[in-house]
Design a protein around this motif. Structure first.
Motif, PDB file in Angstrom:
ATOM      1  N   PRO A  41       0.816  -1.232   0.000  1.00 16.44           N
ATOM      2  CA  PRO A  41       0.000   0.000   0.000  1.00 16.44           C
ATOM      3  C   PRO A  41       0.842   1.270   0.000  1.00 16.44           C
ATOM      4  O   PRO A  41       0.485   2.249  -0.671  1.00 16.44           O
ATOM      5  N   THR A  42       1.944   1.270   0.746  1.00 18.93           N
ATOM      6  CA  THR A  42       2.805   2.455   0.764  1.00 18.93           C
ATOM      7  C   THR A  42       3.406   2.710  -0.613  1.00 18.93           C
ATOM      8  O   THR A  42       3.493   3.860  -1.071  1.00 18.93           O
ATOM      9  N   PHE A  43       3.805   1.648  -1.289  1.00 22.09           N
ATOM     10  CA  PHE A  43       4.367   1.802  -2.638  1.00 22.09           C
ATOM     11  C   PHE A  43       3.333   2.379  -3.594  1.00 22.09           C
ATOM     12  O   PHE A  43       3.638   3.265  -4.410  1.00 22.09           O
ATOM     13  N   LEU A  44       2.084   1.903  -3.505  1.00 15.55           N
ATOM     14  CA  LEU A  44       1.034   2.406  -4.396  1.00 15.55           C
ATOM     15  C   LEU A  44       0.734   3.882  -4.131  1.00 15.55           C
ATOM     16  O   LEU A  44       0.511   4.659  -5.069  1.00 15.55           O
ATOM     17  N   VAL A  45       0.741   4.258  -2.857  1.00 13.58           N
ATOM     18  CA  VAL A  45       0.503   5.669  -2.525  1.00 13.58           C
ATOM     19  C   VAL A  45       1.630   6.543  -3.065  1.00 13.58           C
ATOM     20  O   VAL A  45       1.402   7.613  -3.659  1.00 13.58           O
ATOM     21  N   MET A  46       2.866   6.105  -2.873  1.00 18.17           N
ATOM     22  CA  MET A  46       4.001   6.880  -3.380  1.00 18.17           C
ATOM     23  C   MET A  46       3.989   6.962  -4.903  1.00 18.17           C
ATOM     24  O   MET A  46       4.386   7.977  -5.493  1.00 18.17           O
ATOM     25  N   LYS A  47       3.519   5.894  -5.538  1.00 19.32           N
ATOM     26  CA  LYS A  47       3.422   5.909  -7.005  1.00 19.32           C
ATOM     27  C   LYS A  47       2.379   6.905  -7.468  1.00 19.32           C
ATOM     28  O   LYS A  47       2.581   7.626  -8.461  1.00 19.32           O
ATOM     29  N   GLN A  48       1.234   6.957  -6.781  1.00 20.83           N
ATOM     30  CA  GLN A  48       0.202   7.926  -7.140  1.00 20.83           C
ATOM     31  C   GLN A  48       0.677   9.362  -6.936  1.00 20.83           C
ATOM     32  O   GLN A  48       0.277  10.270  -7.666  1.00 20.83           O
ATOM     33  N   LEU A  49       1.527   9.562  -5.943  1.00 19.29           N
ATOM     34  CA  LEU A  49       2.078  10.906  -5.696  1.00 19.29           C
ATOM     35  C   LEU A  49       3.236  11.238  -6.615  1.00 19.29           C
ATOM     36  O   LEU A  49       3.742  12.377  -6.592  1.00 19.29           O
ATOM     37  N   GLY A  50       3.702  10.271  -7.408  1.00 18.25           N
ATOM     38  CA  GLY A  50       4.812  10.516  -8.321  1.00 18.25           C
ATOM     39  C   GLY A  50       6.162  10.619  -7.636  1.00 18.25           C
ATOM     40  O   GLY A  50       7.065  11.288  -8.157  1.00 18.25           O
ATOM     41  N   LEU A  51       6.310   9.955  -6.504  1.00 18.81           N
ATOM     42  CA  LEU A  51       7.555  10.062  -5.735  1.00 18.81           C
ATOM     43  C   LEU A  51       8.472   8.854  -5.877  1.00 18.81           C
ATOM     44  O   LEU A  51       9.574   8.868  -5.319  1.00 18.81           O
ATOM     45  N   ILE A  52       8.036   7.823  -6.601  1.00 14.32           N
ATOM     46  CA  ILE A  52       8.873   6.645  -6.763  1.00 14.32           C
ATOM     47  C   ILE A  52      10.162   7.025  -7.500  1.00 14.32           C
ATOM     48  O   ILE A  52      10.145   7.818  -8.441  1.00 14.32           O
ATOM     49  N   THR A 101      12.561   8.710  -6.186  1.00 11.98           N
ATOM     50  CA  THR A 101      13.046   9.993  -5.682  1.00 11.98           C
ATOM     51  C   THR A 101      13.272   9.866  -4.179  1.00 11.98           C
ATOM     52  O   THR A 101      12.767   8.938  -3.531  1.00 11.98           O
ATOM     53  N   LEU A 102      14.017  10.808  -3.636  1.00 15.87           N
ATOM     54  CA  LEU A 102      14.263  10.787  -2.201  1.00 15.87           C
ATOM     55  C   LEU A 102      12.980  11.060  -1.413  1.00 15.87           C
ATOM     56  O   LEU A 102      12.876  10.679  -0.247  1.00 15.87           O
ATOM     57  N   GLY A 103      12.002  11.687  -2.054  1.00 16.93           N
ATOM     58  CA  GLY A 103      10.737  11.932  -1.380  1.00 16.93           C
ATOM     59  C   GLY A 103      10.018  10.656  -0.984  1.00 16.93           C
ATOM     60  O   GLY A 103       9.326  10.615   0.034  1.00 16.93           O
ATOM     61  N   ALA A 104      10.200   9.594  -1.782  1.00 21.10           N
ATOM     62  CA  ALA A 104       9.580   8.313  -1.440  1.00 21.10           C
ATOM     63  C   ALA A 104      10.169   7.722  -0.178  1.00 21.10           C
ATOM     64  O   ALA A 104       9.530   6.892   0.483  1.00 21.10           O
ATOM     65  N   LEU A 105      11.396   8.105   0.184  1.00 20.05           N
ATOM     66  CA  LEU A 105      12.020   7.621   1.407  1.00 20.05           C
ATOM     67  C   LEU A 105      11.716   8.514   2.604  1.00 20.05           C
ATOM     68  O   LEU A 105      11.799   8.059   3.743  1.00 20.05           O
ATOM     69  N   ILE A 106      11.366   9.767   2.350  1.00 20.60           N
ATOM     70  CA  ILE A 106      11.158  10.729   3.435  1.00 20.60           C
ATOM     71  C   ILE A 106       9.702  10.750   3.896  1.00 20.60           C
ATOM     72  O   ILE A 106       9.412  10.682   5.099  1.00 20.60           O
ATOM     73  N   VAL A 107       8.761  10.834   2.949  1.00 18.34           N
ATOM     74  CA  VAL A 107       7.355  11.056   3.288  1.00 18.34           C
ATOM     75  C   VAL A 107       6.783   9.959   4.187  1.00 18.34           C
ATOM     76  O   VAL A 107       6.117  10.271   5.193  1.00 18.34           O
ATOM     77  N   PRO A 108       6.996   8.657   3.915  1.00 19.01           N
ATOM     78  CA  PRO A 108       6.381   7.647   4.792  1.00 19.01           C
ATOM     79  C   PRO A 108       6.909   7.646   6.215  1.00 19.01           C
ATOM     80  O   PRO A 108       6.271   7.075   7.107  1.00 19.01           O
TER      81      PRO A 108
END
Length: 296
Positions: free
Chosen positions: A146-157, A159-166
């Motif tokens: 689920p976290t991966f899908l959310v990050m994908k929808q936000l366009g953060l995959i 990127t460093l944002g995918a490691l920071i936001v969760p």
């Protein structure tokens, strides 16, 4: 019959053979527990010592059987290989950016959430706290997709944002700070409220200066978990320029040949910031754990 004069008073003497004053026992210059803790500490330090010694060995010595326990000579080839890698400074900077952003997020958001649960009473606060605590029992493997899908929808995959936001705020940070805030006397805050201070001003000027041990603990533990994380960067990052340090070290291990000297040297460089951070905040960490356990 004449009376004889009484003999002059003489101080009593200790008869021969009687025990003298008790001797004082010599006390150890350290706690007796150290006799147990020092050997245990040495046992736990063996892997770190072996890592340090292996980092100055050659690949031939590391791969030799039986393994060499002591380097025949100091070989810095592993460090030269790691530091000569053009991407290594980038990986180090990525890990530092992700770790520091996560630490700041947990300190700010964890403080606000912990203070709200500790001092404010609102509808459903206990239920919300219970649900938040229940998430700590959910393993990461269940929330990974689920976290991966959310990050994908936000366009953060990728990127460093995918490691920071969760990881901007964790239930553990909120809970630990809440427990510490509960141990602080309410009278200090009530006196400030009488003087006209707002709730945020009370939090900033009175509560936070008293909460440095808890804040230091949250910062150190968040830094450790983020810096050492490999699973989530392995899923969310695809290209080398966005690798973290832990993920970048895996590139030294190939299918047919592994640069073990470089792996050991890279691990030494990776462990060093973590070790310095823990040693620097050790006393604050102990004070925080002790204080946050007073109330619950």
């Amino acid at each position: 019959m004449t009376a004889t004069a009484a003999p002059p008073y003489a101080a009593p003497t200790v008869a021969a053979g009687l025990p003298g004053p008790p001797r004082r026992r010599r006390r150890l210059p350290f706690s007796p527990w150290h006799l147990l803790l020092v050997p245990l500490a040495l046992i736990f330090a063996v892997p770190l010592i072996w890592l340090l010694l292996s980092s100055v060995m050659s690949n031939a010595e590391i791969n030799r059987f039986p393994p060499a326990l002591w380097p025949s000579h100091i070989d810095l080839g592993g460090y030269r290989y790691v530091l000569g890698n053009a991407m290594f400074p980038r990986w180090f900077a990525n890990s530092l950016i992700v770790s520091m952003a996560t630490v700041v997020g947990n300190l700010v958001l964890g403080t606000l959430g912990g203070y709200a649960f500790a001092r404010m009473r609102f509808t459903g606060s206990k239920l919300l706290l219970g649900l938040m605590m229940a998430t700590m029992a959910i393993p990461f493997q269940l929330t990974m997709i689920p976290t991966f899908l959310v990050m994908k929808q936000l366009g953060l995959i990728d990127t460093l944002g995918a490691l920071i936001v969760p990881s901007l705020v964790t239930p553990f940070a909120v809970f630990l700070l809440r427990q510490f805030f509960l141990s602080l006397p309410r009278e200090l805050e009530e006196a400030a409220w009488i003087d006209g201070c707002s709730r945020l001003r009370v939090l900033w000027q009175i509560v936070l200066p008293l909460s440095r041990p808890a804040l230091s603990t949250v910062a150190v533990l968040t830094f450790l978990s983020t810096w050492n994380d490999l699973t989530w960067p392995l899923i969310a990052i695809n290209h080398e320029p966005q690798y973290t340090l832990q993920l970048g070290l895996t590139t030294f291990q190939g299918q047919h040949h592994t640069q073990w000297a470089a792996v050991m040297a890279g691990n030494v460089i990776t462990v060093l910031p973590v070790l310095l951070a823990f040693l620097g905040a050790q006393k604050a960490f102990i004070r925080s754990i002790t204080s946050s356990g007073l109330k619950g």
